[in-house]
Enzyme design. Structure first.
Site, short mmCIF file in Angstrom:
data_model
loop_
_atom_site.label_atom_id
_atom_site.label_comp_id
_atom_site.label_asym_id
_atom_site.label_seq_id
_atom_site.Cartn_x
_atom_site.Cartn_y
_atom_site.Cartn_z
N SER A 1 19.88 -40.35 -33.74
CA SER A 1 18.43 -40.36 -33.49
C SER A 1 17.81 -38.97 -33.61
CB SER A 1 18.13 -40.97 -32.11
OG SER A 1 18.76 -40.22 -31.12
N LYS B 1 16.32 -42.07 -17.73
CA LYS B 1 17.16 -41.01 -18.29
C LYS B 1 18.42 -40.92 -17.45
CE LYS B 1 16.57 -37.74 -21.56
NZ LYS B 1 15.88 -37.84 -22.83
N ASN C 1 12.77 -31.20 -24.18
CA ASN C 1 12.04 -31.96 -23.18
C ASN C 1 11.63 -31.05 -22.03
OD1 ASN C 1 11.88 -34.83 -23.86
ND2 ASN C 1 14.13 -34.78 -23.89
N1 LIG Z 1 18.54 -35.61 -29.75
C1 LIG Z 1 17.33 -36.12 -29.79
O1 LIG Z 1 17.03 -37.01 -30.60
C2 LIG Z 1 16.28 -35.65 -28.83
C3 LIG Z 1 16.41 -34.44 -28.17
N2 LIG Z 1 15.39 -34.00 -27.36
C4 LIG Z 1 15.49 -32.74 -26.67
O2 LIG Z 1 15.67 -31.67 -27.62
C5 LIG Z 1 16.52 -30.66 -27.05
C6 LIG Z 1 17.74 -30.45 -27.95
O3 LIG Z 1 18.43 -31.69 -28.05
P1 LIG Z 1 19.70 -31.84 -29.00
O4 LIG Z 1 19.50 -31.06 -30.24
O5 LIG Z 1 19.99 -33.28 -29.06
O6 LIG Z 1 20.80 -31.13 -28.11
P2 LIG Z 1 22.19 -30.49 -28.59
O7 LIG Z 1 23.08 -30.48 -27.41
O8 LIG Z 1 22.68 -31.13 -29.83
O9 LIG Z 1 21.74 -28.99 -28.97
C7 LIG Z 1 21.28 -28.08 -28.03
C8 LIG Z 1 21.62 -26.70 -28.56
O10 LIG Z 1 21.06 -25.74 -27.68
C9 LIG Z 1 22.00 -24.72 -27.52
N3 LIG Z 1 21.75 -24.00 -26.28
C10 LIG Z 1 22.06 -24.35 -25.02
N4 LIG Z 1 21.69 -23.39 -24.17
C11 LIG Z 1 21.11 -22.42 -24.91
C12 LIG Z 1 20.54 -21.17 -24.61
N5 LIG Z 1 20.52 -20.71 -23.35
N6 LIG Z 1 20.01 -20.43 -25.62
C13 LIG Z 1 20.07 -20.88 -26.89
N7 LIG Z 1 20.63 -22.06 -27.24
C14 LIG Z 1 21.13 -22.81 -26.26
C15 LIG Z 1 23.34 -25.43 -27.52
O11 LIG Z 1 24.42 -24.52 -27.82
C16 LIG Z 1 23.13 -26.46 -28.61
O12 LIG Z 1 23.50 -25.97 -29.89
C17 LIG Z 1 16.87 -31.15 -25.64
O13 LIG Z 1 15.95 -30.62 -24.72
C18 LIG Z 1 16.70 -32.66 -25.74
O14 LIG Z 1 16.41 -33.24 -24.49
C19 LIG Z 1 14.23 -34.71 -27.21
C20 LIG Z 1 14.06 -35.91 -27.86
C21 LIG Z 1 15.11 -36.51 -28.66
O1 LIG Z 2 16.82 -40.08 -28.69
C1 LIG Z 2 17.27 -40.99 -27.96
O2 LIG Z 2 18.39 -41.49 -28.13
C2 LIG Z 2 16.46 -41.55 -26.84
C3 LIG Z 2 15.19 -40.86 -26.61
C4 LIG Z 2 15.28 -39.78 -25.59
O3 LIG Z 2 16.12 -39.77 -24.74
C5 LIG Z 2 14.31 -38.70 -25.62
O4 LIG Z 2 13.34 -38.79 -26.39
O5 LIG Z 2 14.45 -37.74 -24.86
#
Ligand SMILES: NC(=O)C1=CN([C@@H]2O[C@H](COP(=O)(O)OP(=O)(O)OC[C@H]3O[C@@H](n4cnc5c(N)ncnc54)[C@H](O)[C@@H]3O)[C@@H](O)[C@H]2O)C=CC1
Ligand SMILES: O=C(O)CCC(=O)C(=O)O
Length: 380
Positions: A156, A90, A276
């Site tokens: 993704s 990561k 995560n």
């Molecule tokens: N994007 C993906 O395919 C994957 C994402 N994840 C996990 O899922 C979670 C979300 O990922 P994404 O949607 O990609 O991130 P993102 O950055 O697109 O969305 C995160 C959202 O959470 C909000 N946020 C941040 N702090 C906050 C708070 N204190 N209270 C409420 N909302 C808050 C942000 O404003 C944003 O809208 C992360 O933990 C990431 O590691 C896990 C596996 C894959």
């Molecule tokens: O969604 C990705 O691009 C990679 C996978 C990953 O980083 C995750 O599952 O946290």
């Protein structure tokens, strides 16, 4: 021999202590672009390390390092659970995703990834988007999940959100006796790439929501969609999201949200989300169990994105990705059954399942090939 340590050497040793479970940690600094990043490789025992890159305004380098170490270890388990031949890695970029991004910063990051010579593949995570990595792709091929127009598998977060929904269905089956999503109330924390897709799908299925996000526009969009289809969407504050009475808490923002304080407040029957490292500590899984709240291990449920980017090995195919993502439903049911029969928490059952698979895999690779690494190359 007597070895005298200077202050700096002791600090270095301390860093080695922190990364004692990891293979490699790379600190990346590029003053010209303002890049400060950490790449953590937990394990390449079963293949190159794979994991997204998070951008976040960490208060300290220690905080960023701790996040990178924990997230990359989680990826090793996620790869095992999802049955892909990659290892855990990561990256984190220290910076505000709303203010500090530039094409040059991502190109500099791409150069550091390239310097690892194929040991680490990366793409999006919290705070980053597929378009950011189009810039990094100019410097390295070790980038996954860029838009299809650039030869990648695309966003993704689409399969990640699909996997979370399968996870909720499997959990509903176990907790409420039916996998159906409708007629229930979900508390969704974070309406970003994943959370918004999950929220919209739940609404389409006839659910009601409590939602929260720091980004007001994202909240307004989901509220407007709820109005349009006649569903209830109540925005709540970042603290109230833990207190609302709902069926399932769906954390889709940051880690550590299941902790001593929030467990005392939660009034739900289950926790299933994409974030995560949801548990601040493994013991919080037992506290949830004692409170009668079912916890869906995060790395089982949120593997859809990993499944998609790992599928780029074969030239990503949406149907294949979706069918592999569907398996999250059965994997989660198997974890629940194991936890029940062994009297374990669900995270203990998931870890045990992955560790058993690692043992078998290590032996198989050794036996058949006398080398640990698979022979394929991810991209040329
Ligand atoms: N994007 C993906 O395919 C994957 C994402 N994840 C996990 O899922 C979670 C979300 O990922 P994404 O949607 O990609 O991130 P993102 O950055 O697109 O969305 C995160 C959202 O959470 C909000 N946020 C941040 N702090 C906050 C708070 N204190 N209270 C409420 N909302 C808050 C942000 O404003 C944003 O809208 C992360 O933990 C990431 O590691 C896990 C596996 C894959
Ligand atoms: O969604 C990705 O691009 C990679 C996978 C990953 O980083 C995750 O599952 O946290």
């Amino acid at each position: 021999m007597n070895i005298m340590l200077s202050a700096n050497e002791s600090q270095t040793l301390d860093l080695f202590f922190q990364m004692r479970e990891h293979e490699q940690v790379v600190f990346c600094l590029d003053e010209a672009t303002g890049l400060r990043a950490i790449i953590a490789i937990h394990s390449t025992a079963l293949g190159p390390a794979l994991g997204g890159c998070r951008m976040h305004p960490y208060a300290t380098t220690e905080e960023a390092l701790a996040d990178a170490l924990r997230l990359s270890k989680g990826m090793t388990y996620k790869c095992l659970a999802a049955d892909v031949d990659f290892g855990g890695g990561k990256a984190v970029i220290i910076g505000n995703p709303r203010k500090d991004k530039s094409p040059e910063l991502f190109r500099a990051f791409g150069q550091f990834v390239e310097s690892l010579g194929g040991r680490f593949y990366t793409g999006t995570d919290m705070g980053t988007t597929p378009d950011d990595f189009v810039h990094a792709l100019k410097e390295t091929n070790c980038i996954v999940g860029v838009p299809e127009a650039y030869g990648g598998s695309g966003d993704s977060s689409v399969p990640t959100a699909a996997g979370v929904v399968y996870g909720i269905q499997a959990t509903n089956d176990v907790v409420f006796g039916s996998k159906h999503l409708h007629g229930k109330t979900y508390a969704v924390q974070g309406l970003g790439k994943v959370g918004k897709k999950v929220a919209l799908r739940l609404l389409e299925e006839g659910a009601d929501l409590y939602v929260c996000d720091l980004n007001e526009a994202a909240v307004e969009e989901v509220v407007a969609y709820g109005k349009q289809i006649g569903a209830s969407v109540k925005p709540v504050s970042g603290t109230d999201i833990y207190r609302v009475e709902a069926d399932v808490f769906v954390p889709c923002a940051f880690g550590g949200v299941i902790n001593d304080e929030t467990i005392a407040e939660l009034r739900v029957k289950a926790v299933v989300g994409s974030a995560n490292n949801q548990l601040a500590d493994k013991r919080h899984a037992r506290m949830l169990k004692e409170k009668g709240i079912v916890y869906a291990p995060d790395y089982i449920v949120n593997a859809g994105g990993l499944i998609q980017v790992a599928d780029e090995l074969y030239g990503a195919n949406k149907e294949r990705v979706l069918s592999k993502t569907k398996a999250i439903y059965d994997t989660l049911l198997a974890i629940y059954a194991r936890a029940e029969s062994e009297g374990m928490t669900t995270i203990e059952a998931a870890d045990q399942f992955c560790e058993e698979r690692l043992e078998k895999r290590k032996r198989r690779n050794h036996f058949f090939t006398h080398q640990k690494r698979p022979k394929w190359v991810v991209r040329h």
